[in-house]
Scaffold this active site. Sequence first.
Site, PDB file in Angstrom:
ATOM      1  CG  MET A  75      -1.852  -1.232   1.282  1.00  0.00           C
ATOM      2  SD  MET A  75      -2.905  -1.434  -0.184  1.00  0.00           S
ATOM      3  CE  MET A  75      -3.015  -3.251  -0.253  1.00  0.00           C
ATOM      4  CB  ALA A  76       4.510   1.883   0.012  1.00  0.00           C
ATOM      5  CG  ASP A 127      23.878 -12.696   0.757  1.00  0.00           C
ATOM      6  OD1 ASP A 127      23.645 -13.925   0.759  1.00  0.00           O
ATOM      7  OD2 ASP A 127      24.325 -12.109  -0.238  1.00  0.00           O
TER       8      ASP A 127
END
EC number: 4.6.1.17
Lengths: 164, 164, 164, 164, 164, 164
Positions: A75-76, A127
């Site tokens: 919803m941004a 990572d």
Amino acid sequence: MSQFTHFDARGNARMVDITAKKDTHRVAEVRGEVVMSPATLQLIQQGGMTKGDVLGVARVAGIMAAKRTPDLIPMAHPIMITGVNVDFKFAPPDRIEIRAIVKIDGKTGVEMEALTAVSVAALTIYDMCKAVDKSMRIENIRLVHKSGGKSGDFIREGEQPWEK
Amino acid sequence: MSQFTHFDARGNARMVDITAKKDTHRVAEVRGEVVMSPATLQLIQQGGMTKGDVLGVARVAGIMAAKRTPDLIPMAHPIMITGVNVDFKFAPPDRIEIRAIVKIDGKTGVEMEALTAVSVAALTIYDMCKAVDKSMRIENIRLVHKSGGKSGDFIREGEQPWEK
Amino acid sequence: MSQFTHFDARGNARMVDITAKKDTHRVAEVRGEVVMSPATLQLIQQGGMTKGDVLGVARVAGIMAAKRTPDLIPMAHPIMITGVNVDFKFAPPDRIEIRAIVKIDGKTGVEMEALTAVSVAALTIYDMCKAVDKSMRIENIRLVHKSGGKSGDFIREGEQPWEK
Amino acid sequence: MSQFTHFDARGNARMVDITAKKDTHRVAEVRGEVVMSPATLQLIQQGGMTKGDVLGVARVAGIMAAKRTPDLIPMAHPIMITGVNVDFKFAPPDRIEIRAIVKIDGKTGVEMEALTAVSVAALTIYDMCKAVDKSMRIENIRLVHKSGGKSGDFIREGEQPWEK
Amino acid sequence: MSQFTHFDARGNARMVDITAKKDTHRVAEVRGEVVMSPATLQLIQQGGMTKGDVLGVARVAGIMAAKRTPDLIPMAHPIMITGVNVDFKFAPPDRIEIRAIVKIDGKTGVEMEALTAVSVAALTIYDMCKAVDKSMRIENIRLVHKSGGKSGDFIREGEQPWEK
Amino acid sequence: MSQFTHFDARGNARMVDITAKKDTHRVAEVRGEVVMSPATLQLIQQGGMTKGDVLGVARVAGIMAAKRTPDLIPMAHPIMITGVNVDFKFAPPDRIEIRAIVKIDGKTGVEMEALTAVSVAALTIYDMCKAVDKSMRIENIRLVHKSGGKSGDFIREGEQPWEK
């Protein structure tokens, strides 16, 4: 459930209508941490000083992720951020602190962009170090400061200044 | 700095060469938490039962984000994940627990995909509730379990089973 | 126009059918250059040794771009590259040489991925230095070597070894 | 290293803060070339006239790539370009010239968007012709003209008009 | 609701686990139509023969969209399609028929990729013609044929061969 | 072919220059339908009321797709939409109606964004139900209403109000 603006009167998710809002200067500052073994932290510190720059890669990842926020958060609103800084601080013996500051001259705030920048910078550290330490944790990602817009400023209590 | 496989002998970042690795079945489970005020938690719980489903939107966001991992994490390999589950658990009075399980039949692990899924699900919860609570924090994102591949299984100590 | 495999018999563009091809180990090496004023080159060299690492950012951009190749090149197949290296060499007084090596165990070659990595690394160098030198040029992006697959190896004549 | 605006005082990469800049009309023109064997050039020319339109596909790729610039170039700002043209010119016996013009009414210039459009159009020509000619080279990608914004206009010396 | 495989036993959406499935050759064919005024159809036909090739642009858009399917459809698996064709047929006085064929050697079918290719090709036709005809409609997007995989072949009844 | 603004005088596709246009408030409403077997419709209705919410997932997909429009439609301008609603209505015995409303304060209309939202919502319904019904069709995607901008309002004749 009217308090959650991302739902309409019938409870359906929506992108909130900001058409009529004015452009204002807005800033958001977010911080978070990656907790790891002291040995991992030392490896990163050595790399940053000589070669193998984990944090340099994580900074680029965080800045690029800020721009991808509307692709990730349903919803941004799509917005045009006008400045991003991502910084790191070693907090021995076992953690790296991350800070992102995002700016805009726009109709809506940029806390989601700053939260996304810190999250992806943290994920990138994970990572790049996971071959030596799978137990790392991402901790305490939170909005520290926000200014601009109609809802007023937000300052989280008890936060220390970033630079001493 | 040879321990960090994402750097070559001269310290330059690289995408690690996995060309010669074999496809194996791999699974990763990651968990994290969003900490909020008890009032915010109650609003989300009410919405989930009647209308305005914050967690339904966050689940979709987490699953889609798992697929975007190679676009976000610079040295992550493009891979074809074969299954994703994102689940939530209310932990009153003040937190929601998030769990992602990602599967693949591939040359490399999927912990980054599961970490990204949990992170973006958490960010989406923040986004949908930030109008009522800007103090929420994302906490304790960590790898809980990993299997498959040459480096062997990883099981984080002290974790409780997800379902009781 | 049957020689151009990316068109069908009626001249319509298509993604060539590689369904029946076998996975083989493939490698592609591409090189290119950014030509600039000697003063700009010196600024980059100084930054790389102390701080402000233009080439570190360009390397991350090149590696990430290799993964985006199918999003950019209309008829390129989506593929799972298994290794990327992007390297730089100062060629004073006025140029930086760029090299990308991309690997895969797949049905089609990776020259487009290596060409894209070099192109975007070059563009990133331009972006980071354009405040001091708008006259930079991107030059001589070419496939240097390619192996694997049915069409046989390609070695461009007259190329020097990368490392002396 | 203060001359490189994409780094802060400590040498950390950042997205430069343009929050306070005004929207102005800006234009950038970039050109580049793909050099190939005369036989390849003839194949493309024949296709353009009858069927199998290499340049039509490359034009679409270039225009779409201009829009992806902030996804590819780490420190590039997300911007809303308001016009893109990508054109080609045969320069027998062995090259195709490419030109992109990008426009905006915005806070920052569009030379990166025009450079990206030319680069990806060139890569697409390579991709569609590589089955017949692996020796093609991408050459001489450079900013030819830029106007708008505080830093003043840029006109590269010695360039010929595009249309005769 | 066990018939909908995209939900687990508690009704939560998930990406279905296909880890254990075998790679098989699969094909999907999808068709659809854009209905418009006869005058608009004539303009497109004239352009295709001389200049201003609406369908050439729509074909590129459809092929590229097939590759973006996992980014758009939440529960779709990331897959490596191995061939795409998008074709058009004029059906005077008022419609264009679109057909996409997608192929893969993979663990799951490609009907979503073919449906997405047709949908985006249709949207692109609308976009390029909307200045002259806002009343166009996209109609009858449907799977015509599907083969490969455990669930067996699907052939829609009553369909005509594409080429006469 | 001057009537098609997406081509220049020589018939080359371009992104139309809107640099000089003014920002105005604009709205577009698009509707479409997914036609299916009555049994499939009943399964979706049951899921929406208890668990397994097909339409909740399709709504998120449609809203996110509206933001991806410039990535999919080659000549579409990158724009910052300021509001999106996607709604559904059961039309027994055999169809679901979809409606998207998109808003902006910008230089160009948002009908492509609304058309894309409806198309991807429809594709998502297909994806989630295809295990039980491969014969579904996407029908009648059309612009219902558009306001704002120089070309004036558009109201499709014969449309019923969405809510009764």
